[in-house]
Design an enzyme around this catalytic site. Structure first.
Site, PDB file in Angstrom:
ATOM      1  N   CYS A  12       0.798  -1.224   0.000  1.00 59.69           N
ATOM      2  CA  CYS A  12       0.000   0.000   0.000  1.00 59.69           C
ATOM      3  C   CYS A  12       0.827   1.268   0.000  1.00 59.69           C
ATOM      4  O   CYS A  12       0.273   2.367  -0.097  1.00 59.69           O
ATOM      5  CB  CYS A  12      -0.958  -0.022   1.182  1.00 59.69           C
ATOM      6  SG  CYS A  12      -2.297  -1.220   0.981  1.00 59.69           S
ATOM      7  N   ASP A  44     -15.188   5.739   1.789  1.00 54.68           N
ATOM      8  CA  ASP A  44     -15.352   4.511   2.551  1.00 54.68           C
ATOM      9  C   ASP A  44     -14.544   3.389   1.930  1.00 54.68           C
ATOM     10  O   ASP A  44     -13.902   3.543   0.890  1.00 54.68           O
ATOM     11  CB  ASP A  44     -16.830   4.128   2.656  1.00 54.68           C
ATOM     12  CG  ASP A  44     -17.207   3.643   4.045  1.00 54.68           C
ATOM     13  OD1 ASP A  44     -16.453   2.816   4.588  1.00 54.68           O
ATOM     14  OD2 ASP A  44     -18.227   4.099   4.581  1.00 54.68           O
ATOM     15  N   ASP A  45     -14.570   2.208   2.572  1.00 56.95           N
ATOM     16  CA  ASP A  45     -13.702   1.110   2.173  1.00 56.95           C
ATOM     17  C   ASP A  45     -14.223   0.325   0.983  1.00 56.95           C
ATOM     18  O   ASP A  45     -13.450  -0.334   0.281  1.00 56.95           O
ATOM     19  CB  ASP A  45     -13.497   0.162   3.363  1.00 56.95           C
ATOM     20  CG  ASP A  45     -12.786   0.859   4.506  1.00 56.95           C
ATOM     21  OD1 ASP A  45     -11.624   1.250   4.314  1.00 56.95           O
ATOM     22  OD2 ASP A  45     -13.392   1.041   5.571  1.00 56.95           O
ATOM     23  N   ASP A  62      -8.535  -4.118  -4.913  1.00 55.74           N
ATOM     24  CA  ASP A  62      -7.239  -3.606  -4.440  1.00 55.74           C
ATOM     25  C   ASP A  62      -6.138  -4.444  -5.068  1.00 55.74           C
ATOM     26  O   ASP A  62      -6.268  -5.664  -5.155  1.00 55.74           O
ATOM     27  CB  ASP A  62      -7.148  -3.681  -2.914  1.00 55.74           C
ATOM     28  CG  ASP A  62      -6.286  -2.573  -2.326  1.00 55.74           C
ATOM     29  OD1 ASP A  62      -5.206  -2.309  -2.906  1.00 55.74           O
ATOM     30  OD2 ASP A  62      -6.669  -1.984  -1.307  1.00 55.74           O
ATOM     31  N   ASP A  85     -11.407  -4.989   2.992  1.00 58.04           N
ATOM     32  CA  ASP A  85     -12.426  -3.960   2.797  1.00 58.04           C
ATOM     33  C   ASP A  85     -13.831  -4.503   3.038  1.00 58.04           C
ATOM     34  O   ASP A  85     -14.720  -3.780   3.505  1.00 58.04           O
ATOM     35  CB  ASP A  85     -12.341  -3.388   1.383  1.00 58.04           C
ATOM     36  CG  ASP A  85     -11.129  -2.504   1.178  1.00 58.04           C
ATOM     37  OD1 ASP A  85     -10.580  -2.013   2.181  1.00 58.04           O
ATOM     38  OD2 ASP A  85     -10.723  -2.305   0.019  1.00 58.04           O
ATOM     39  N   GLY A 132     -10.921 -13.748 -13.354  1.00 56.34           N
ATOM     40  CA  GLY A 132     -10.068 -12.575 -13.238  1.00 56.34           C
ATOM     41  C   GLY A 132      -9.642 -12.041 -14.583  1.00 56.34           C
ATOM     42  O   GLY A 132     -10.188 -12.412 -15.627  1.00 56.34           O
ATOM     43  N   HIS A 133      -8.631 -11.178 -14.559  1.00 57.84           N
ATOM     44  CA  HIS A 133      -8.128 -10.557 -15.783  1.00 57.84           C
ATOM     45  C   HIS A 133      -6.629 -10.330 -15.618  1.00 57.84           C
ATOM     46  O   HIS A 133      -6.156  -9.977 -14.539  1.00 57.84           O
ATOM     47  CB  HIS A 133      -8.828  -9.225 -16.044  1.00 57.84           C
ATOM     48  CG  HIS A 133      -8.401  -8.569 -17.325  1.00 57.84           C
ATOM     49  ND1 HIS A 133      -8.691  -9.094 -18.563  1.00 57.84           N
ATOM     50  CD2 HIS A 133      -7.684  -7.442 -17.548  1.00 57.84           C
ATOM     51  CE1 HIS A 133      -8.178  -8.310 -19.498  1.00 57.84           C
ATOM     52  NE2 HIS A 133      -7.562  -7.302 -18.905  1.00 57.84           N
ATOM     53  N   ASP A 226     -10.492  -0.085   7.739  1.00 55.37           N
ATOM     54  CA  ASP A 226      -9.228  -0.822   7.887  1.00 55.37           C
ATOM     55  C   ASP A 226      -8.077   0.123   7.592  1.00 55.37           C
ATOM     56  O   ASP A 226      -8.190   1.051   6.789  1.00 55.37           O
ATOM     57  CB  ASP A 226      -9.179  -2.082   7.015  1.00 55.37           C
ATOM     58  CG  ASP A 226      -9.250  -1.801   5.529  1.00 55.37           C
ATOM     59  OD1 ASP A 226      -9.837  -0.773   5.134  1.00 55.37           O
ATOM     60  OD2 ASP A 226      -8.734  -2.608   4.744  1.00 55.37           O
TER      61      ASP A 226
END
Length: 347
Positions: A12, A44-45, A62, A85, A132-133, A226
Site C-alpha cells: 500500500c 469509505d472502504d 485492491d 475492505d 479474473g483478468h 481498515d
C-alpha cells in the site's frame, strides 16, 4: 527467483496520496441512485448497493506491486489486503476475481505461486475465486476484486463514530517502515532486526480481518475502517469526517517493536510523508517521539481494523480480539469538537 521484480514501493505504499485522490475525485460527476448506499463520496472502504430490502452487495478492489520476495506470501498478502475492505464494512465475502499484471518473459511458476497464495486466502475467507483478468506489464502487480453481501441495515460506515466511543485497533502498526528496511537491507551491516521484523510483519499482513470482524458483530459498533495506505492518522481523520474529534493514547498504540527502532534510524517511506503532509495540521502531538509519530503516519499493507465502538462494549470486545494473537488495544476515544483542539490530539 529474480529479486529485481520485488520493488521498493510495494504494497500500500504504492498508493496515490490522499491529497491527489481528493483533488481528482472531487471533479467527477456523481450519478444519483437511491440504491447506492455507500459510494466514493464518503471515502469509505467499499461500495454498497442495495438489491432488495434485506440484501445489499458490497464491492471493492485492491492490487499493488510486491513488497516481499516470496511470491506465494505476496499472493497471500495482496489477497488478505483486498478482502479486508469487505470485513471493514461488516460484510461476508462471496466471490473474488484476480487482477494480474505480469511480465511475459518471466517464469510462469512465479505467477502460479502468487495466484495460489491469493486463492488460499479467498478459500480461508469462505469465498470462491471465480476468474479474473491479466495483462502483460514490465512489473508484477496483483490483487483482487471482491464481492460480498450484507444486510443494508447492518453496514459499518467509516465516518459515523459517536462521541464517547472507544477506538480499538486490531493489528500492530509499522508495516511500511519494516518493508522499506527489508527491501534496503543490503545497506545494513547487521540485518538481525530486519529479519525478525519482517517475520512479524508477514504474520500480521497474512492474518485475515475476518476473525476480528466476526467478534465485533456481537457488539455495538458505530464506525469501522481498515488501516492501509493512508496510515493510522489519515484513516482516523476520514473516520472523524469533520464532525467529531479524537484523543489518542500513544502508550496504547500497538506496533511491531522493531519498527520504532527502524523509524529512529530513518527507514521511512514517501507514502508516510504524503500522509504527514495531508494530516499534520489536523493533529497535535504532545511529547511524542519522532519514531512513534512516523509509525502513526506509516502506510500499512493489510493492516488491522480501526473500530469505533460503544464504550460499554470496548473492554469485552478487546478481550476477545486479544485471543486472536496479534498486538491490539483500545487506542483512544471519540470526543466533541473543541475550537482549541485539532481533529486529533495524541498524548
Amino acid at each position: 527467483m529474480e529479486d529485481v521484480i520485488f520493488c521498493t514501493t510495494g504494497g500500500c505504499t504504492a498508493k496515490l496520496g490522499p491529497h491527489a485522490l481528493e483533488r481528482v475525485l472531487s471533479k467527477l460527476t456523481k450519478k444519483q441512485d437511491d440504491n447506492l448506499l455507500v459510494g466514493y463520496d464518503t471515502a469509505d472502504d467499499a461500495a454498497v448497493y442495495k438489491v432488495r430490502e434485506d440484501l445489499a452487495i458490497v464491492q471493492t478492489l485492491d492490487f499493488f506491486p510486491p513488497m516481499v520476495e516470496d511470491p506465494y506470501i505476496f499472493g497471500q498478502i495482496a489477497a488478505t489486503n483486498a478482502l479486508s475492505d469487505i470485513y471493514a464494512m461488516g460484510a461476508e465475502v462471496k466471490t473474488a476475481l484476480n487482477i494480474v499484471a505480469f511480465p511475459e518473459k518471466m517464469d510462469l511458476n512465479i505467477l502460479g505461486k502468487i495466484l495460489q497464495g491469493g486463492n488460499d486466502k479467498v478459500t480461508e475467507a469462505g469465498g470462491v475465486l471465480a476468474g479474473g483478468h491479466s495483462i502483460a506489464d514490465d512489473t508484477i502487480k496483483y490483487g483482487l476484486s471482491v464481492m460480498g453481501t450484507i444486510d443494508p441495515n447492518k453496514i459499518y460506515c467509516n465516518n459515523t463514530p459517536k462521541v464517547g466511543d472507544k477506538l480499538i485497533l486490531t493489528k500492530p502498526l509499522g508495516i511500511g517502515i519494516i518493508c522499506t528496511a527489508y527491501n534496503t537491507r543490503h545497506m545494513l551491516e547487521d540485518t538481525t532486526v530486519v529479519d525478525v521484523a519482517i517475520k512479524r510483519a508477514i504474520e500480521s499482513m497474512t492474518t485475515l480481518n475476518k476473525y476480528a470482524a466476526e467478534i465485533i458483530q456481537k457488539y455495538k459498533v458505530n464506525a469501522c475502517t481498515d488501516i492501509t495506505g493512508f496510515g493510522f492518522l489519515c484513516h482516523l481523520i476520514e473516520m472523524l469526517d469533520g464532525k467529531v474529534a479524537a484523543k489518542v493514547d500513544s502508550k496504547n498504540i500497538p506496533y511491531i517493536e522493531e519498527a520504532h527502532h527502524l523509524a529512529e534510524e530513518f527507514f521511512i517511506t514517501a507514502a508516510a510523508q504524503r500522509n504527514r503532509n495531508f494530516a499534520e495540521n489536523k493533529v497535535r502531538f504532545n511529547d511524542i517521539s519522532d519514531g512513534l509519530k512516523e509509525i502513526m503516519f506509516d502506510a500499512q499493507t493489510s493492516g488491522g481494523l480501526l473500530i469505533s465502538i460503544d464504550s460499554d462494549d470496548a473492554e469485552n470486545a478487546l478481550k476477545e480480539i486479544i485471543q486472536l494473537g496479534l498486538p491490539c488495544n483500545v487506542v483512544g476515544e471519540i470526543v466533541s469538537i473543541d475550537k482549541d483542539m485539532p481533529s486529533i490530539e495524541v498524548n
